[in-house]
Scaffold this motif. Sequence first.
Motif, PDB file in Angstrom:
ATOM      1  N   PHE A  20      -1.462  -1.072  -8.910  1.00 25.20           N
ATOM      2  CA  PHE A  20      -1.788  -2.014  -7.841  1.00 25.20           C
ATOM      3  C   PHE A  20      -2.199  -3.391  -8.379  1.00 25.20           C
ATOM      4  CE2 PHE A  20      -2.210   2.037  -5.577  1.00 25.20           C
ATOM      5  CZ  PHE A  20      -1.474   1.756  -4.448  1.00 25.20           C
TER       6      PHE A  20
ATOM      7  N   TRP B  95      -8.744  -0.220  -6.307  1.00 18.72           N
ATOM      8  CA  TRP B  95      -7.779   0.196  -7.346  1.00 18.72           C
ATOM      9  C   TRP B  95      -7.093  -1.023  -7.959  1.00 18.72           C
ATOM     10  CZ3 TRP B  95      -5.179   4.257  -3.619  1.00 18.72           C
ATOM     11  CH2 TRP B  95      -6.075   5.319  -3.430  1.00 18.72           C
TER      12      TRP B  95
ATOM     13  N   MET C  18       3.166  -3.402   7.963  1.00 19.12           N
ATOM     14  CA  MET C  18       3.602  -2.526   6.858  1.00 19.12           C
ATOM     15  C   MET C  18       5.049  -2.092   7.046  1.00 19.12           C
ATOM     16  SD  MET C  18       0.641   0.042   5.557  1.00 19.12           S
ATOM     17  CE  MET C  18       1.574   0.550   4.118  1.00 19.12           C
TER      18      MET C  18
ATOM     19  N   LEU D  55       0.820  -1.221   0.000  1.00 21.12           N
ATOM     20  CA  LEU D  55       0.000   0.000   0.000  1.00 21.12           C
ATOM     21  C   LEU D  55       0.845   1.258   0.000  1.00 21.12           C
ATOM     22  CD1 LEU D  55      -2.694  -0.891   2.715  1.00 21.12           C
ATOM     23  CD2 LEU D  55      -2.651  -1.523   0.307  1.00 21.12           C
ATOM     24  N   LYS D  56       2.118   1.124  -0.334  1.00 17.29           N
ATOM     25  CA  LYS D  56       3.013   2.255  -0.104  1.00 17.29           C
ATOM     26  C   LYS D  56       3.145   3.228  -1.263  1.00 17.29           C
ATOM     27  CE  LYS D  56       5.484  -0.321   3.381  1.00 17.29           C
ATOM     28  NZ  LYS D  56       6.735  -0.965   3.764  1.00 17.29           N
ATOM     29  N   ALA D  57       2.380   3.037  -2.319  1.00 15.71           N
ATOM     30  CA  ALA D  57       2.474   3.966  -3.445  1.00 15.71           C
ATOM     31  C   ALA D  57       1.760   5.268  -3.098  1.00 15.71           C
ATOM     32  CB  ALA D  57       1.844   3.337  -4.673  1.00 15.71           C
ATOM     33  N   VAL D  58       2.126   6.333  -3.788  1.00 18.89           N
ATOM     34  CA  VAL D  58       1.455   7.617  -3.564  1.00 18.89           C
ATOM     35  C   VAL D  58       0.570   7.993  -4.760  1.00 18.89           C
ATOM     36  CG1 VAL D  58       3.145   8.474  -1.914  1.00 18.89           C
ATOM     37  CG2 VAL D  58       3.508   8.885  -4.348  1.00 18.89           C
ATOM     38  N   THR D  59       0.468   7.080  -5.717  1.00 14.39           N
ATOM     39  CA  THR D  59      -0.467   7.272  -6.831  1.00 14.39           C
ATOM     40  C   THR D  59      -1.458   6.101  -6.828  1.00 14.39           C
ATOM     41  OG1 THR D  59       0.819   5.977  -8.412  1.00 14.39           O
ATOM     42  CG2 THR D  59       1.382   8.313  -8.210  1.00 14.39           C
ATOM     43  N   ARG D  60      -2.426   6.145  -7.752  1.00 19.01           N
ATOM     44  CA  ARG D  60      -3.440   5.082  -7.787  1.00 19.01           C
ATOM     45  C   ARG D  60      -3.064   3.965  -8.757  1.00 19.01           C
ATOM     46  NH1 ARG D  60      -9.373   7.305  -6.841  1.00 19.01           N
ATOM     47  NH2 ARG D  60      -8.907   9.081  -5.533  1.00 19.01           N
TER      48      ARG D  60
ATOM     49  N   VAL E 149      -0.885   6.580   4.646  1.00 18.10           N
ATOM     50  CA  VAL E 149      -1.184   5.545   3.652  1.00 18.10           C
ATOM     51  C   VAL E 149      -2.386   5.880   2.761  1.00 18.10           C
ATOM     52  CG1 VAL E 149      -1.745   3.101   3.314  1.00 18.10           C
ATOM     53  CG2 VAL E 149      -0.122   3.762   5.081  1.00 18.10           C
TER      54      VAL E 149
ATOM     55  N   HIS F 261      -7.243   0.925  -2.014  1.00 20.10           N
ATOM     56  CA  HIS F 261      -6.269   0.204  -2.842  1.00 20.10           C
ATOM     57  C   HIS F 261      -6.834  -1.137  -3.323  1.00 20.10           C
ATOM     58  CE1 HIS F 261      -4.461   2.854   0.113  1.00 20.10           C
ATOM     59  NE2 HIS F 261      -3.361   2.950  -0.600  1.00 20.10           N
TER      60      HIS F 261
ATOM     61  N   PRO G  10      -2.260  10.229   0.364  1.00 22.40           N
ATOM     62  CA  PRO G  10      -1.526  10.866  -0.747  1.00 22.40           C
ATOM     63  C   PRO G  10      -2.345  11.016  -2.029  1.00 22.40           C
ATOM     64  CG  PRO G  10      -0.550   8.707  -0.189  1.00 22.40           C
ATOM     65  CD  PRO G  10      -1.529   9.051   0.878  1.00 22.40           C
ATOM     66  N   GLN G  11      -3.119   9.991  -2.374  1.00 18.95           N
ATOM     67  CA  GLN G  11      -3.905  10.075  -3.609  1.00 18.95           C
ATOM     68  C   GLN G  11      -5.036  11.097  -3.474  1.00 18.95           C
ATOM     69  OE1 GLN G  11      -3.078   7.243  -1.995  1.00 18.95           O
ATOM     70  NE2 GLN G  11      -2.048   5.873  -3.425  1.00 18.95           N
TER      71      GLN G  11
ATOM     72  N   GLN H  13       6.338   7.716   1.344  1.00 16.75           N
ATOM     73  CA  GLN H  13       4.952   7.971   1.727  1.00 16.75           C
ATOM     74  C   GLN H  13       4.877   8.949   2.911  1.00 16.75           C
ATOM     75  OE1 GLN H  13       2.608   4.422   2.694  1.00 16.75           O
ATOM     76  NE2 GLN H  13       1.338   4.879   0.919  1.00 16.75           N
TER      77      GLN H  13
END
Lengths: 195, 457
Positions: A38, A87, B403, A30-35, B35, A84, B38-39, B82
Amino acid sequence: MEPINQLVTTAVPMPIEHIDTDQIIPARFLKAVTRDGFGQNLFRDWRYDKSDTPNPDFVLNNSIYSGQILVAGKNFGCGSSREHAAWALADYGFRIVISSFFADIFKGNALNNGIVPIVVDDATLNQIFEAIESDPNTTFELDLQGQTLKGGGLAINFDIDAYKKECLLNGQDDIDYLVSLKEEIKQFEERQTIY
Amino acid sequence: MSKTLFDKIWDSHVVKEVPGNRQVLYIDRHFIHEVTSPQAFAGIKQRGLELFRKEKIVATADHNIPTIDQHLPIKEELSRKQVDTLIENCEEFNIPLFGMGHEKQGIVHVIGPEQGITKPGMTIVCGDSHTSTHGAFGTIAFGIGTSQVEQVMASQCLILTRPKTMRITVDGKLGSGVSAKDIILYIISQLTTSGGTGYFVEYAGSAIKSLSMEARMTICNMSIEMGARGGMIAPDQTTFDYVQGREHAPTGDDWDAAVAYWSTLNTDDGAVFDMELKYSAEDITPMITYGTNPGMAIPVNEVVPEEVSEKALSYMGLNPGEILIGKDIQHVFIGSCTNSRIEDLREVADFVKGKHRCATTKVMVVPGSKAVEAQAIEEGLDVVFKSAGFELRSPGCSACLGMNEDKIPAGEYCVSTSNRNFEGRQGPGARTILASPLTAAAAAIYGKIVDVRQYIN
């Protein structure tokens, strides 16, 4: 959000109950900062073994099954609120999830991401599983406007919230509407006493 | 007309009705973390929107931060990015951030109440399903997805369908060695993980009223584990005493006015719920889970049921008819938004004082916040844990969801005070057994699952 109305596609069966969001997408991904992206970790720990080799017994690794519909056992999406999960399903290519029961937050997240959650009764769910099992190439035809799903000898009428249906058909989300209410929201705030 | 506690708070927050059986609900407080935000920030920027009420947002870093060496930069690159993104967003939008190392940092559902940000009568959301914790104060608090985080940022509102209402009454007196965690695991075992779906739950009854605020938070925290949207408890003197004097609590005349209003926040006689359940506290014993969802829980001295998912038991390495008492345990995790508050740590310390952990059982104690950590040290609990061979770490979500680096190795058993025993939740292949802090403490000392009632006076 991409609009959706009609879709003709095959389906992937996953007759497992209580599939939780930690299975759909484990927390460590879950560590991405975009969508984006995944989908590659969708059902990661069922799909790959410890050495990242695809598990041949898992349905997503079985080339017999493909398509944009995921058919799952009851209480799909229980657990975390992580969007997520929706997504990951969308990024992988699923546009419809069929189950006899959806967890609340997941259902909302799916609708907010152009995925149509279709609730059917247990008997119908079993008939869908049977239809796919007897012929993995069985196609299903979604008509969102008419709220029907046909295929495998079944003609299913499903319920969907009228507001969210419009959002899906038009590819709109809630934000535009909420932002248009700013004056009314400000008036509400003036009436409100909070401590 | 008679109203439930839920009705009173919900109705007072409806901005307007929306065609299609939906309502626009105003949100009083919005907690965010690294978590699920950001989006949402990216969406706000992409649309060229402002934060509508930034003063109603509180941010913390909790989910993926390390629980050792918090003074150093985060080693793991994606986690660091993040957390850095959260810092940048909070700076750009001028939102208070209790980041790693900050004296007010902690798990989002621990810091809200302890700073007095969470108050009765509020609507509270966070991109985290355990937001239901705040319901212990008589609030409507629930977890939301990231699209909704963005919606609240943009408008301080959400478009929602009104959930159904359920009242769960627990009357009677809890036995010795039985705690709030056992109550909620018992309720979920009765209702299953989907039995509460579509409902907002009010917990009531003499057993609930007798609980401290921290114990009430443990109960409300796990409402989502039965599928419920949230859980709540009517505020009373216990609530007011907890809130009074905290940083964000009202003072002077405002306090009196607040208490007068909060005192009206209870379910009227004759109010009707969509579902009512009643349990007796005397029927509740220490509980443990045996499977891969929180509904798969049993009294500690009972056997694994026959009619359960083969997949779940195979993952857990257990058999139908097996008793878990005596099962060797390699790890104990005391922490998470369910059980990481000072009372939990005190209860554990009280049990382990003068004892030492089993040589083959590793024990992590992760306080819920810097304030809890400081309080534990002030009370000398750190010394007790050290003498017992327990590792006291720094605050964060930690091994609840693995995590960060705090993971349980594949195939090993962990008695955990957290909230979820899903496959892989504490690390790929990890086998989680949920229990109360007291049962976890006993497992740490004896290296196996025991009925803690046999070890307390």
